[in-house]
Design a protein around this motif. Structure first.
Motif, PDB file in Angstrom:
ATOM      1  N   TYR A  67      -5.755  10.281  16.125  1.00 24.56           N
ATOM      2  CA  TYR A  67      -5.548  11.399  15.206  1.00 24.56           C
ATOM      3  C   TYR A  67      -4.398  12.274  15.669  1.00 24.56           C
ATOM      4  O   TYR A  67      -3.557  12.684  14.868  1.00 24.56           O
ATOM      5  N   LEU A  68      -4.351  12.556  16.989  1.00 27.03           N
ATOM      6  CA  LEU A  68      -3.255  13.391  17.492  1.00 27.03           C
ATOM      7  C   LEU A  68      -1.917  12.689  17.288  1.00 27.03           C
ATOM      8  O   LEU A  68      -0.920  13.326  16.908  1.00 27.03           O
ATOM      9  N   GLY A  69      -1.905  11.363  17.503  1.00 25.10           N
ATOM     10  CA  GLY A  69      -0.656  10.628  17.290  1.00 25.10           C
ATOM     11  C   GLY A  69      -0.192  10.721  15.854  1.00 25.10           C
ATOM     12  O   GLY A  69       1.003  10.910  15.587  1.00 25.10           O
ATOM     13  N   THR A  70      -1.164  10.621  14.922  1.00 25.34           N
ATOM     14  CA  THR A  70      -0.796  10.733  13.507  1.00 25.34           C
ATOM     15  C   THR A  70      -0.223  12.101  13.194  1.00 25.34           C
ATOM     16  O   THR A  70       0.788  12.218  12.491  1.00 25.34           O
ATOM     17  N   ILE A  71      -0.872  13.134  13.741  1.00 28.38           N
ATOM     18  CA  ILE A  71      -0.389  14.492  13.455  1.00 28.38           C
ATOM     19  C   ILE A  71       1.009  14.679  14.023  1.00 28.38           C
ATOM     20  O   ILE A  71       1.887  15.271  13.371  1.00 28.38           O
ATOM     21  N   LEU A  72       1.223  14.146  15.242  1.00 25.57           N
ATOM     22  CA  LEU A  72       2.560  14.286  15.838  1.00 25.57           C
ATOM     23  C   LEU A  72       3.604  13.576  14.996  1.00 25.57           C
ATOM     24  O   LEU A  72       4.711  14.088  14.795  1.00 25.57           O
ATOM     25  N   LYS A  73       3.233  12.373  14.508  1.00 26.41           N
ATOM     26  CA  LYS A  73       4.184  11.655  13.667  1.00 26.41           C
ATOM     27  C   LYS A  73       4.514  12.457  12.422  1.00 26.41           C
ATOM     28  O   LYS A  73       5.676  12.525  11.982  1.00 26.41           O
ATOM     29  N   ILE A  74       3.482  13.090  11.822  1.00 29.88           N
ATOM     30  CA  ILE A  74       3.713  13.867  10.604  1.00 29.88           C
ATOM     31  C   ILE A  74       4.640  15.038  10.894  1.00 29.88           C
ATOM     32  O   ILE A  74       5.574  15.326  10.127  1.00 29.88           O
ATOM     33  N   VAL A 110       1.321   8.543   3.378  1.00 31.66           N
ATOM     34  CA  VAL A 110       0.933   7.214   3.878  1.00 31.66           C
ATOM     35  C   VAL A 110       0.291   7.321   5.255  1.00 31.66           C
ATOM     36  O   VAL A 110      -0.711   6.663   5.541  1.00 31.66           O
ATOM     37  N   LEU A 111       0.868   8.209   6.103  1.00 34.79           N
ATOM     38  CA  LEU A 111       0.303   8.353   7.449  1.00 34.79           C
ATOM     39  C   LEU A 111      -1.065   9.021   7.401  1.00 34.79           C
ATOM     40  O   LEU A 111      -1.904   8.774   8.265  1.00 34.79           O
ATOM     41  N   ALA A 112      -1.277   9.894   6.389  1.00 34.84           N
ATOM     42  CA  ALA A 112      -2.520  10.650   6.359  1.00 34.84           C
ATOM     43  C   ALA A 112      -3.665   9.873   5.751  1.00 34.84           C
ATOM     44  O   ALA A 112      -4.823  10.275   5.907  1.00 34.84           O
ATOM     45  N   VAL A 113      -3.382   8.757   5.082  1.00 37.04           N
ATOM     46  CA  VAL A 113      -4.444   8.028   4.393  1.00 37.04           C
ATOM     47  C   VAL A 113      -5.560   7.576   5.353  1.00 37.04           C
ATOM     48  O   VAL A 113      -6.741   7.760   5.027  1.00 37.04           O
ATOM     49  N   PRO A 114      -5.258   7.005   6.541  1.00 33.51           N
ATOM     50  CA  PRO A 114      -6.353   6.606   7.426  1.00 33.51           C
ATOM     51  C   PRO A 114      -7.271   7.757   7.814  1.00 33.51           C
ATOM     52  O   PRO A 114      -8.498   7.569   7.910  1.00 33.51           O
ATOM     53  N   ILE A 115      -6.693   8.959   7.995  1.00 35.65           N
ATOM     54  CA  ILE A 115      -7.532  10.105   8.373  1.00 35.65           C
ATOM     55  C   ILE A 115      -8.458  10.468   7.221  1.00 35.65           C
ATOM     56  O   ILE A 115      -9.647  10.730   7.409  1.00 35.65           O
ATOM     57  N   VAL A 116      -7.916  10.447   6.007  1.00 39.18           N
ATOM     58  CA  VAL A 116      -8.735  10.775   4.836  1.00 39.18           C
ATOM     59  C   VAL A 116      -9.871   9.769   4.705  1.00 39.18           C
ATOM     60  O   VAL A 116     -11.025  10.133   4.439  1.00 39.18           O
ATOM     61  N   LEU A 120     -13.877  10.473   4.792  1.00 39.26           N
ATOM     62  CA  LEU A 120     -14.792  10.032   3.719  1.00 39.26           C
ATOM     63  C   LEU A 120     -15.885   9.149   4.291  1.00 39.26           C
ATOM     64  O   LEU A 120     -17.049   9.245   3.876  1.00 39.26           O
ATOM     65  N   ASN A 121     -15.535   8.281   5.269  1.00 40.79           N
ATOM     66  CA  ASN A 121     -16.545   7.412   5.883  1.00 40.79           C
ATOM     67  C   ASN A 121     -17.623   8.223   6.572  1.00 40.79           C
ATOM     68  O   ASN A 121     -18.819   7.951   6.414  1.00 40.79           O
ATOM     69  N   SER A 122     -17.213   9.248   7.341  1.00 42.02           N
ATOM     70  CA  SER A 122     -18.219  10.034   8.046  1.00 42.02           C
ATOM     71  C   SER A 122     -19.060  10.831   7.050  1.00 42.02           C
ATOM     72  O   SER A 122     -20.247  11.057   7.261  1.00 42.02           O
ATOM     73  N   LEU A 123     -18.425  11.223   5.936  1.00 39.52           N
ATOM     74  CA  LEU A 123     -19.175  11.920   4.882  1.00 39.52           C
ATOM     75  C   LEU A 123     -20.229  11.001   4.284  1.00 39.52           C
ATOM     76  O   LEU A 123     -21.386  11.390   4.056  1.00 39.52           O
TER      77      LEU A 123
END
Lengths: 128, 66
Positions: A67-74, A110-116, A120-123
């Motif tokens: 997650y941190l890597g994704t945020i850094l990329k964004i 596109v980068l944020a889709v896995p986090i979303v 949703l999965n945990s929800l």
């Protein structure tokens, strides 16, 4: 007192760019690109230090590095795209600047889709 | 702050090219004036693109954009 260096650099570059804009506008664009790159490089070291602290904190909190890597990329995409679009807009190419911003938005999405999907999965796990 | 020289180099080339353009144009050599402008732009473009390349490499390594 790095800020004095930065302000001095900015003022000197502005004066030179104003001199050049009168009869060689393309050189003024090069000048502003060069100043932008210089200031960005100057600040990149500090950004790296802050990111190291963030990484250590997230490791202590047992957060997944994904997650941190994704945020850094964004954040990186946002910085670079903003840099490019500002330069295009300065040179009077508003259309190209808008396209750069559009592409950056799509890439961030596109980068944020896995986090979303993970949220949703945990929800779905919570809802019986 | 090692490469502040680049700003003065770009400004110098710009002023020089502007002067050469003006001199050549006023002596009736329009085509040479255009070639001078294109040459100056190409030289400065090479410098600026090298600097942009270092910037993008650094951004990639800081933000782990691969």
């Amino acid at each position: 007192m790095e800020i004095i260096q930065i302000v001095g650099l900015g003022i000197v570059a502005t004066v030179l760019a104003v001199v050049l804009r009168h009869n060689k506008p393309e050189m003024a664009v090069f000048l502003s690109i060069s100043v932008g790159v210089m200031l960005f490089l100057l600040m990149l070291g500090k950004i790296g230090a802050v990111i190291d602290v963030l990484k250590e904190l997230s490791a202590r909190a047992n957060l997944s590095m994904v997650y941190l890597g994704t945020i850094l990329k964004i954040v990186g995409i946002a910085y670079v795209a903003d840099f490019g679009s500002q330069i295009c807009r300065d040179a009077g190419e508003g259309a190209v600047a808008s396209k750069i911003e559009f592409a950056a938005k799509i890439l961030v999405l596109v980068l944020a889709v896995p986090i979303v999907v993970a949220v949703l999965n945990s929800l779905l796990k919570l809802v019986p | 702050m090692g490469d502040i020289d680049l700003i003065f180099k770009i400004a110098g080339v710009g002023i020089l090219v502007a002067a050469a353009h003006w001199v050549l144009k006023s002596s009736g050599k329009e085509d040479y004036a255009f070639i001078t402008t294109v040459g100056g732009v190409a030289v400065v473009l090479v410098w600026v693109i090298q600097q942009l390349g270092t910037l993008f490499d650094q951004v990639k390594s800081v933000f782990k954009l691969f």
